[in-house]
Design a protein around this motif. Structure first.
Motif, PDB file in Angstrom:
ATOM      1  N   THR A  48      21.187   5.077  15.103  1.00 39.18           N
ATOM      2  CA  THR A  48      22.619   4.773  15.050  1.00 39.18           C
ATOM      3  C   THR A  48      23.352   5.366  16.246  1.00 39.18           C
ATOM      4  N   THR A  49      22.937   6.540  16.695  1.00 36.42           N
ATOM      5  CA  THR A  49      23.539   7.127  17.897  1.00 36.42           C
ATOM      6  C   THR A  49      23.362   6.205  19.096  1.00 36.42           C
ATOM      7  N   THR A  50      22.188   5.592  19.208  1.00 35.99           N
ATOM      8  CA  THR A  50      21.943   4.644  20.302  1.00 35.99           C
ATOM      9  C   THR A  50      22.917   3.477  20.234  1.00 35.99           C
ATOM     10  N   LEU A  51      23.075   2.889  19.048  1.00 36.58           N
ATOM     11  CA  LEU A  51      23.950   1.729  18.907  1.00 36.58           C
ATOM     12  C   LEU A  51      25.399   2.101  19.177  1.00 36.58           C
ATOM     13  N   ARG A  52      25.836   3.242  18.679  1.00 37.52           N
ATOM     14  CA  ARG A  52      27.223   3.666  18.903  1.00 37.52           C
ATOM     15  C   ARG A  52      27.467   3.983  20.373  1.00 37.52           C
ATOM     16  N   THR A  53      26.476   4.548  21.031  1.00 42.32           N
ATOM     17  CA  THR A  53      26.610   4.833  22.464  1.00 42.32           C
ATOM     18  C   THR A  53      26.674   3.541  23.260  1.00 42.32           C
ATOM     19  N   LEU A  54      25.827   2.601  22.880  1.00 48.15           N
ATOM     20  CA  LEU A  54      25.779   1.312  23.565  1.00 48.15           C
ATOM     21  C   LEU A  54      27.121   0.588  23.485  1.00 48.15           C
ATOM     22  N   LEU A  55      27.808   0.727  22.363  1.00 45.95           N
ATOM     23  CA  LEU A  55      29.073   0.021  22.141  1.00 45.95           C
ATOM     24  C   LEU A  55      30.294   0.827  22.574  1.00 45.95           C
ATOM     25  N   GLY A  56      30.060   1.942  23.261  1.00 46.88           N
ATOM     26  CA  GLY A  56      31.172   2.715  23.793  1.00 46.88           C
ATOM     27  C   GLY A  56      31.858   3.614  22.793  1.00 46.88           C
ATOM     28  N   LEU A  57      31.258   3.833  21.632  1.00 40.77           N
ATOM     29  CA  LEU A  57      31.869   4.678  20.608  1.00 40.77           C
ATOM     30  C   LEU A  57      31.493   6.146  20.794  1.00 40.77           C
ATOM     31  N   ILE A  58      30.417   6.402  21.518  1.00 38.91           N
ATOM     32  CA  ILE A  58      29.967   7.760  21.836  1.00 38.91           C
ATOM     33  C   ILE A  58      29.637   7.794  23.324  1.00 38.91           C
ATOM     34  N   VAL A  87      27.976  -1.908  12.946  1.00 36.51           N
ATOM     35  CA  VAL A  87      27.319  -0.611  12.968  1.00 36.51           C
ATOM     36  C   VAL A  87      27.777   0.182  11.761  1.00 36.51           C
ATOM     37  N   GLU A  88      26.836   0.609  10.950  1.00 36.32           N
ATOM     38  CA  GLU A  88      27.101   1.330   9.708  1.00 36.32           C
ATOM     39  C   GLU A  88      27.885   0.436   8.741  1.00 36.32           C
ATOM     40  N   SER A  89      28.516   1.022   7.736  1.00 31.98           N
ATOM     41  CA  SER A  89      29.108   0.236   6.652  1.00 31.98           C
ATOM     42  C   SER A  89      30.428  -0.397   7.073  1.00 31.98           C
ATOM     43  N   PRO A  90      30.556  -1.714   6.975  1.00 29.08           N
ATOM     44  CA  PRO A  90      31.815  -2.371   7.343  1.00 29.08           C
ATOM     45  C   PRO A  90      32.896  -2.102   6.307  1.00 29.08           C
ATOM     46  N   GLN A  91      34.147  -2.044   6.760  1.00 32.06           N
ATOM     47  CA  GLN A  91      35.283  -1.801   5.874  1.00 32.06           C
ATOM     48  C   GLN A  91      36.294  -2.938   6.038  1.00 32.06           C
TER      49      GLN A  91
END
Length: 328
Positions: A48-58, A87-91
């Motif tokens: 998940t860290t990889t995906l969040r980093t890829l999308l500019g969130l980290i 990424v992770e649970s949608p709201q």
């Protein structure tokens, strides 16, 4: 083939009371155009860290990432409109309908309203489009999340556990959708713990463990590199398996007991099984080599417990020596 996604040497370190923790430690990944690419790893592996980093969130501490040939996060605004992601649970707002939710997102993204009904049809929600989201099951909310990610007809679709909450029929429909999107030219990066589905649907996979890539390639190549030494053993109908299991374990076999058969997981020489059993007048009805599957490879590479529960009784007290199989 053209790489839609490239990651090389990606590093991310977190600092806490116990010191530094390397969530990503020189991680590499390549996803080719038009593929469904499985991204696998146990909890805490850095997925998940990889995906969040890829999308500019980290923000990473080092390494290079590129989407559609553009370096990110520096050039992410240039390609963000061509990426759809969950990424992770949608709201969602519970009092909005699915149609309202997607229409608002379409307006924000400059997407034609006709696309709203197209994506609702794609994910099987068109008949429930006017129902409030708070009446949706978890699986339906997952479908809505996928629909929202598809609104912009992205070139790259990133899905984190899209089958979460879906029943077997819904999982099959999601599998069909992923294949259809790929055949239409979309590239799909799919993260999931349902390894059987990954093996069925994906063209290629990357497995991450402790922040590092431990396997990469086509599904067939990854499986071929980790051949199984397991064999399925079935005795004559009506014969009690327990004496056979006890005898083989005494001789160093690693046994997994199933309802009507057992599996020898370290059978370097399957003939040894029939030889030992026949000496005790126990005769084998079936002896079948088992091909490696993605779950067994995943467990071997990551050293984790099974992620898909199976009713197994595994004896870990009689293991083969490292690097060898029992009966070799």
């Amino acid at each position: 083939m053209t790489a839609v996604l490239e990651i090389s040497g990606l590093r991310k370190t977190y600092r806490g009371r116990k010191g530094e923790r390397r969530a990503l430690d020189g991680f590499d990944m390549v996803v080719e155009a038009g593929q469904v690419h499985g991204f696998l790893g146990p909890n805490g592996s850095g997925k998940t860290t990889t995906l969040r980093t890829l999308l500019g969130l980290i923000r990473p501490n080092g390494g290079r990432m590129a989407i559609l040939g553009r370096d990110v996060p520096e050039q992410l605004p240039e390609v963000a409109g061509r990426v759809g992601a969950i990424v992770e649970s949608p709201q969602f707002f519970g009092n909005f309908t699915a149609k309202d939710t997607l229409t608002l997102l379409a307006d924000a993204g400059g997407v034609d309203h006709n696309r709203v009904f197209q994506v609702l049809e794609l994910v099987g929600l068109r008949e429930r489009a006017k129902d409030r989201v708070k009446t949706y099951s978890l699986g339906m909310k997952q479908r809505l999340a996928v629909a929202s990610a598809l609104l912009k007809e992205p070139a790259l679709l990133v899905l984190d556990e899209p089958a979460n909450g879906l029943d077997p029929g819904g999982i099959r429909e999601m599998r069909t959708l992923m294949r259809t999107l790929s055949e239409q030219g979309m590239t799909v990066l799919l993260s999931s713990h349902i390894l059987g589905e990954i093996q069925l649907i994906c063209d290629s996979v990357t497995i991450i463990s402790s922040g590092k890539r431990v396997a990469y390639g086509s599904v067939a190549d990854v499986l071929a590199q980790h051949e199984s030494s397991s064999v399925k053993v079935r005795l004559e109908p009506g014969v009690d398996m327990r004496p056979a299991v006890s005898l083989l374990r005494t001789n160093g076999a690693e046994i997994t007991v199933e309802a009507d058969h057992f599996v020898v997981g370290n059978a370097g020489n399957p003939a040894q099984i029939t030889r030992l059993l026949s000496q005790q007048q126990i005769y084998v009805y079936e002896l079948t080599p088992l091909a490696a599957d993605l779950e067994s490879v995943f467990l071997q590479l990551t050293g984790t417990a099974p992620v898909e529960g199976r009713n197994r009784q595994v004896d870990q007290t009689a293991m083969a020596p490292a690097g060898g199989g029992w009966g070799e």
